[in-house]
Write an enzyme that holds these catalytic residues in place. Sequence first.
Site, mmCIF file in Angstrom:
data_model
loop_
_atom_site.group_PDB
_atom_site.id
_atom_site.type_symbol
_atom_site.label_atom_id
_atom_site.label_comp_id
_atom_site.label_asym_id
_atom_site.label_seq_id
_atom_site.Cartn_x
_atom_site.Cartn_y
_atom_site.Cartn_z
ATOM 1 N N ARG A 18 0.835 -1.215 0.000
ATOM 2 C CA ARG A 18 0.000 0.000 0.000
ATOM 3 C C ARG A 18 0.863 1.256 0.000
ATOM 4 N NH1 ARG A 18 -3.878 -0.977 4.890
ATOM 5 N NH2 ARG A 18 -1.913 -1.781 5.655
ATOM 6 N N ASN A 36 -6.219 -2.943 1.270
ATOM 7 C CA ASN A 36 -6.186 -4.397 1.327
ATOM 8 C C ASN A 36 -7.599 -4.938 1.225
ATOM 9 O OD1 ASN A 36 -3.415 -4.621 1.693
ATOM 10 N ND2 ASN A 36 -3.536 -4.696 3.906
#
Length: 93
Positions: A18, A36
């Site tokens: 991320r 996620n």
Amino acid sequence: MQAKRFFVSGRVQGVGFRFFAERTAASLGVGGYVKNLFDGRVEVYAIGEAQQLDALRSALLRGPRMASVDRVDEQDADVLQKYAKMFTIEHDE
């Protein structure tokens, strides 16, 4: 401007993916978010010009050093204006 959703599969959670996506998007001037998913994938929603999104997709295929990307699936998406000028890391749903 166009928008895409990229779904990244492989060893992509718990490896800084991320943060990698956020830094890459910022360097390309792309808006959107990364998060996620419960199934182990990472979703990247991105807004930009075609060449920016192509460059982002290429970077997502590589991923950060600790990741192992198996594939990146792509879908056209609607442009959500709230993400047009920034790229954020979203919390898990």
